[in-house]
Design a protein around this motif. Structure first.
Motif, PDB file in Angstrom:
ATOM      1  N   LYS A 167       6.868  75.959  22.796  1.00  0.00           N
ATOM      2  CA  LYS A 167       6.445  77.176  22.107  1.00  0.00           C
ATOM      3  C   LYS A 167       7.489  77.608  21.095  1.00  0.00           C
ATOM      4  O   LYS A 167       7.177  78.011  19.985  1.00  0.00           O
ATOM      5  CB  LYS A 167       6.200  78.299  23.119  1.00  0.00           C
ATOM      6  CG  LYS A 167       4.948  78.096  23.928  1.00  0.00           C
ATOM      7  CD  LYS A 167       4.746  79.226  24.914  1.00  0.00           C
ATOM      8  CE  LYS A 167       3.533  78.945  25.778  1.00  0.00           C
ATOM      9  NZ  LYS A 167       3.364  79.920  26.841  1.00  0.00           N
ATOM     10  N   LYS A 168       8.725  77.547  21.501  1.00  0.00           N
ATOM     11  CA  LYS A 168       9.836  77.865  20.606  1.00  0.00           C
ATOM     12  C   LYS A 168      10.190  76.569  19.870  1.00  0.00           C
ATOM     13  O   LYS A 168      10.503  75.572  20.507  1.00  0.00           O
ATOM     14  CB  LYS A 168      11.008  78.356  21.450  1.00  0.00           C
ATOM     15  CG  LYS A 168      12.003  79.192  20.720  1.00  0.00           C
ATOM     16  CD  LYS A 168      13.012  79.780  21.693  1.00  0.00           C
ATOM     17  CE  LYS A 168      14.256  80.153  20.929  1.00  0.00           C
ATOM     18  NZ  LYS A 168      15.362  80.460  21.782  1.00  0.00           N
ATOM     19  N   LYS A 226      15.719  74.248  19.786  1.00  0.00           N
ATOM     20  CA  LYS A 226      16.489  74.271  21.024  1.00  0.00           C
ATOM     21  C   LYS A 226      17.890  73.742  20.725  1.00  0.00           C
ATOM     22  O   LYS A 226      18.162  73.259  19.630  1.00  0.00           O
ATOM     23  CB  LYS A 226      15.804  73.452  22.124  1.00  0.00           C
ATOM     24  CG  LYS A 226      15.744  71.951  21.844  1.00  0.00           C
ATOM     25  CD  LYS A 226      15.001  71.198  22.921  1.00  0.00           C
ATOM     26  CE  LYS A 226      15.934  70.539  23.889  1.00  0.00           C
ATOM     27  NZ  LYS A 226      15.303  69.722  24.894  1.00  0.00           N
TER      28      LYS A 226
END
Length: 129
Positions: A70-71, A74
């Motif tokens: 979703k994001k 990282k």
């Protein structure tokens, strides 16, 4: 002391070093990770090809991605970056004081490789599917 760790792909693999020399010297184990990447490239040519194609496959260090999350970004370990360079057949070139962002060609995820362990240890763990 320089913060940049560099070794030519033409350098022979080291041997006869103890744990302290491999993991706790000034290079923080990056040379060993890169050497493991070079060895894995010979044993796993498909994995090496993925890396050469700009993918960031899941390896033994934080930084690989198996799918989009979703994001879209990282953090990853510099040890992953060193192993990835070895898998690609590249010179080792990592700066211990700098972050470096790469985008996975397979998933589009942006991974920022950082010397700050807290950034990648504190992020929500990726669940393999």
């Amino acid at each position: 002391m320089t913060q940049r760790i560099h070794r030519s792909i033409d350098s022979p693999l080291r041997s006869g070093l103890n744990r302290e020399e491999l993991w706790e010297a000034d290079d923080k184990g990056l040379i060993k990770c890169w050497e493991v990447g070079r060895q894995r490239a010979a044993r796993f040519p498909d994995l090496a090809q993925q890396c050469r194609a700009g993918e960031l496959p899941v390896l033994g260090w934080k930084g690989g991605v198996s799918r989009s999350l979703k994001k879209p970004e990282k953090y990853g370990s510099l040890k992953y970056l060193a192993q990835w360079q070895g898998l690609r057949g590249e010179d080792l070139d990592v700066d211990l004081a700098q972050e470096r962002a790469l985008t996975c060609s397979q998933t589009g995820m942006v991974v920022t490789f950082t010397p700050d362990r807290a950034k990648y240890l504190n992020q929500t763990a990726e669940v393999e599917s």
